[in-house]
Design an enzyme around this catalytic site. Structure first.
Site, PDB file in Angstrom:
ATOM      1  N   GLU A 329      39.045  35.305  51.075  1.00 51.86           N
ATOM      2  CA  GLU A 329      38.816  34.947  49.685  1.00 51.86           C
ATOM      3  C   GLU A 329      37.599  34.866  49.412  1.00 51.86           C
ATOM      4  O   GLU A 329      37.149  33.699  49.730  1.00 51.86           O
ATOM      5  CB  GLU A 329      39.809  34.027  48.989  1.00 51.86           C
ATOM      6  CG  GLU A 329      40.911  34.577  48.581  1.00 51.86           C
ATOM      7  CD  GLU A 329      42.008  33.794  47.971  1.00 51.86           C
ATOM      8  OE1 GLU A 329      42.893  34.468  47.081  1.00 51.86           O
ATOM      9  OE2 GLU A 329      41.664  32.689  47.796  1.00 51.86           O
ATOM     10  N   CYS A 330      36.583  35.334  48.487  1.00 52.36           N
ATOM     11  CA  CYS A 330      35.522  35.020  48.187  1.00 52.36           C
ATOM     12  C   CYS A 330      34.250  34.715  49.443  1.00 52.36           C
ATOM     13  O   CYS A 330      34.124  35.603  50.146  1.00 52.36           O
ATOM     14  CB  CYS A 330      35.569  33.962  47.240  1.00 52.36           C
ATOM     15  SG  CYS A 330      33.938  33.905  46.102  1.00 52.36           S
ATOM     16  N   GLY A 331      34.220  33.364  49.446  1.00 52.54           N
ATOM     17  CA  GLY A 331      33.566  32.782  50.791  1.00 52.54           C
ATOM     18  C   GLY A 331      34.153  33.496  52.082  1.00 52.54           C
ATOM     19  O   GLY A 331      33.531  33.768  53.043  1.00 52.54           O
TER      20      GLY A 331
END
Length: 437
Positions: A329-331
């Site tokens: 997720e994201c990072g």
């Protein structure tokens, strides 16, 4: 069922000092022997960790756009064994989105009205005096379902300034619970996604103790507690949660820390085993894991050590080769990609399980609620499962050659171009999961 009385600590806008006030109140009440349950309104990974440090209890997010009524009712039961609930608002009290979601528009006022919590407004009175009362009066009259219990005046410059600001509040009949002096030394440092994470403050406990001492000296804690209220609510029904796997290796360190406590609690309650590990320490995920989950965080601040984490990267590839699933997720998504370019323009090799290349040298903010309908699986979650959550990033996508993971829309039902990507059983998205739709 009568719930624990509570208050919403809110403000007209971001940057007024409400987090400092929240942390000081949590610790001051705790020091006085009052068990306080913290909550955070809206999508926010960072503030709840500070709440926990101040109160000694885990803090949970309450989000009226992303969370259905049943989930909100279940989460608020975490305060049933407490004497007082304090919830911290996000942005301005009435700030939300245009279209209602699961239970509301995401504003802190939604949560306050639903739970019956009166609002304590934290007002930054620097640059004004009696005029602050006009702001408070407008908030008090804006929505009949939201009751303003009173105000805490922040960043007061002098005794004269305090007298004038108090006089304005007295004129409009709004109680003042306390006045806090202007103190630059009590501000928490920030970076692009908000406050610097709690785990990065070696002196955090001392800072919170300072906040608590100031709040205990300047705010009428007894009056605040007396102002707390709640409404009767239905008994929370058990929530059916399907975890993405039964054995989940979860990255947890300064680079990967953005995962909501209610999700982990729900997965554990459904029988899933959470197996933490640290990519920054070059630890491999558990070989017994069915799914490796890399949450969001700040990989861009640790790109060098991540690029050098050979054991971690080799273990990821071995896990995939053995048929295991991986999701970021994201990072975490950025860390699964081919490369990450940091703010100085230096390119760092990432895991290479996806073709994604991202850059923090070319920054642009992407922010808002998201609804995602899967086009490919995440662990045992099969397409076309639907999830709601949010996105908050500054990274720019330079390359994203893999197939789209989901169809994504925003809170206005407009299509969002970035749909994440997948390659085999490896998937990633900039979308942060909050709940199943």
């Amino acid at each position: 069922m009568i719930a624990t009385p509570g208050l919403m600590i809110a403000a007209p806008a971001s940057g007024t000092g409400k987090t400092t006030v929240m942390l000081g109140l949590l610790r001051a009440f705790r020091d006085a022997g009052v068990t306080v349950q913290p909550f955070k309104s809206g999508p926010d990974y960072i503030d709840p960790a500070f709440h926990r440090a101040a109160s000694g209890r885990p803090s949970f997010n309450l989000d009226s756009w992303a969370m259905p009524d049943a989930l909100l009712d279940a989460l608020v039961t975490h305060g049933d064994d407490a004497a007082l609930v304090l919830a911290e608002g996000s942005m301005g009290l009435f700030d939300g989105v245009a279209r209602r979601g699961a239970s509301g528009n995401g504003a802190s006022a939604d949560v306050a009205a639903r739970m019956g919590w009166p609002v304590v407004l934290v007002l930054d009175v620097s640059g004004q005096a009696q005029s602050a009362a006009a702001t408070a009066l407008g908030f008090a009259r804006f929505a009949p379902a939201v009751r303003i219990a009173g105000v805490i005046l922040n960043r007061v410059a002098s005794p004269r300034h305090e007298r004038l600001a108090r006089a304005g509040m007295e004129q409009v009949g709004i109680p003042v619970f306390g006045c806090l002096p202007r103190r630059a030394d009590l501000r928490l440092p920030e970076r692009h996604l908000g406050l610097v994470q709690s785990i990065e403050h070696p002196d955090l406990d001392a800072r919170i103790a300072d906040y608590a001492a100031m709040l205990a000296a300047q705010v009428d804690l007894a009056a605040l507690r007396a102002a707390a209220e709640a409404v009767a609510r239905p008994a929370a029904s058990p929530r059916r949660v399907i975890p993405p796997a039964q054995r989940i290796a979860l990255a947890q360190d300064a680079a990967f820390s953005f995962v909501y406590p209610h999700l982990l609690d729900g997965w554990r309650a459904a029988g899933a085993q959470i197996l933490p590990f640290s990519p920054l320490a070059d630890e491999p995920p558990s070989p017994d894991a069915d799914l490796v989950w890399l949450p969001g965080g700040y990989p861009e601040l640790h790109a060098g050590p991540l690029a050098a984490a050979g054991r971690f990267r080799a273990a990821l590839h071995a896990h995939v080769a053995a048929g295991g699933a991986v999701h970021g997720e994201c990072g975490g998504y950025m860390a699964l990609g081919q490369a990450l370019i940091d703010q100085h323009g230096v390119r760092h090799a990432m895991a290479g399980l996806l073709g994604l290349v991202t850059s923090h040298a070319q920054r642009r903010m992407h922010l808002g609620y998201r609804r995602a309908t899967l086009a490919a699986p995440i662990g045992v979650w099969a397409a076309p499962a639907c999830f709601v959550g949010h996105e908050f990033r500054y990274a720019t996508i330079l390359e994203q050659p893999d197939a789209a993971l989901a169809a994504v829309t925003d809170a206005d039902d407009a299509t969002v171009a970035d749909a994440g990507s997948h390659r085999g059983r490896v998937s990633g998205t900039f979308f942060h999961l909050i709940a199943a739709a």
